[in-house]
Scaffold this motif. Structure first.
Motif, mmCIF file in Angstrom:
data_model
loop_
_atom_site.group_PDB
_atom_site.id
_atom_site.type_symbol
_atom_site.label_atom_id
_atom_site.label_comp_id
_atom_site.label_asym_id
_atom_site.label_seq_id
_atom_site.Cartn_x
_atom_site.Cartn_y
_atom_site.Cartn_z
ATOM 1 N N LYS A 36 0.836 -1.205 0.000
ATOM 2 C CA LYS A 36 0.000 0.000 0.000
ATOM 3 C C LYS A 36 0.867 1.249 0.000
ATOM 4 O O LYS A 36 0.578 2.213 -0.711
ATOM 5 N N CYS A 37 1.938 1.227 0.789
ATOM 6 C CA CYS A 37 2.834 2.382 0.840
ATOM 7 C C CYS A 37 3.520 2.597 -0.507
ATOM 8 O O CYS A 37 3.639 3.732 -0.975
ATOM 9 N N ILE A 38 3.957 1.518 -1.121
ATOM 10 C CA ILE A 38 4.603 1.626 -2.428
ATOM 11 C C ILE A 38 3.627 2.163 -3.467
ATOM 12 O O ILE A 38 3.968 3.026 -4.276
ATOM 13 N N TYR A 39 2.385 1.689 -3.433
ATOM 14 C CA TYR A 39 1.371 2.158 -4.375
ATOM 15 C C TYR A 39 1.116 3.650 -4.185
ATOM 16 O O TYR A 39 1.045 4.406 -5.160
ATOM 17 N N LYS A 40 0.993 4.096 -2.935
ATOM 18 C CA LYS A 40 0.773 5.517 -2.660
ATOM 19 C C LYS A 40 1.970 6.337 -3.127
ATOM 20 O O LYS A 40 1.811 7.417 -3.704
ATOM 21 N N TYR A 41 3.182 5.845 -2.870
ATOM 22 C CA TYR A 41 4.388 6.547 -3.294
ATOM 23 C C TYR A 41 4.398 6.722 -4.799
ATOM 24 O O TYR A 41 4.674 7.815 -5.304
ATOM 25 N N GLU A 42 4.083 5.655 -5.553
ATOM 26 C CA GLU A 42 4.061 5.743 -7.008
ATOM 27 C C GLU A 42 2.969 6.687 -7.497
ATOM 28 O O GLU A 42 3.161 7.424 -8.461
ATOM 29 N N GLU A 43 1.823 6.681 -6.808
ATOM 30 C CA GLU A 43 0.728 7.585 -7.178
ATOM 31 C C GLU A 43 1.163 9.046 -6.990
ATOM 32 O O GLU A 43 0.957 9.876 -7.879
#
Length: 82
Positions: A36-43
């Motif tokens: 989830k953190c990686i997804y938010k970072y990429e977003e």
């Protein structure tokens, strides 16, 4: 004595199995949080890149326009309504 020895082995095996299941569950939860953190970072990174691109395009448009102080129109090419 044999019953006690078998009980210790079976008990240890059951404890190890239960511990492995609980640890595996905890590891899975931590991996989900990390994803989830990686997804938010990429977003956020995509949003930043988009904003930087838009800023760059607006700067190019501003530089390419012949905006002077006595010009009455908008610097983006739109005329003012009076």
């Amino acid at each position: 004595m044999i019953y006690w020895f078998c009980g210790v082995i079976c008990g240890s095996g059951a404890t190890l199995l239960l511990y492995s299941i609980l640890v595996g569950k905890r590891i899975q939860e931590e991996q989900d949080k990390a994803c989830k953190c990686i997804y938010k970072y990429e977003e956020y990174r995509r949003k930043i890149r988009t904003l930087e691109y838009q800023k760059h395009e607006l700067e190019k448009k501003l530089e390419s326009s012949n905006y002077t102080d006595d010009y009455t129109g908008d610097y983006l090419g739109f005329e003012e309504t009076k």
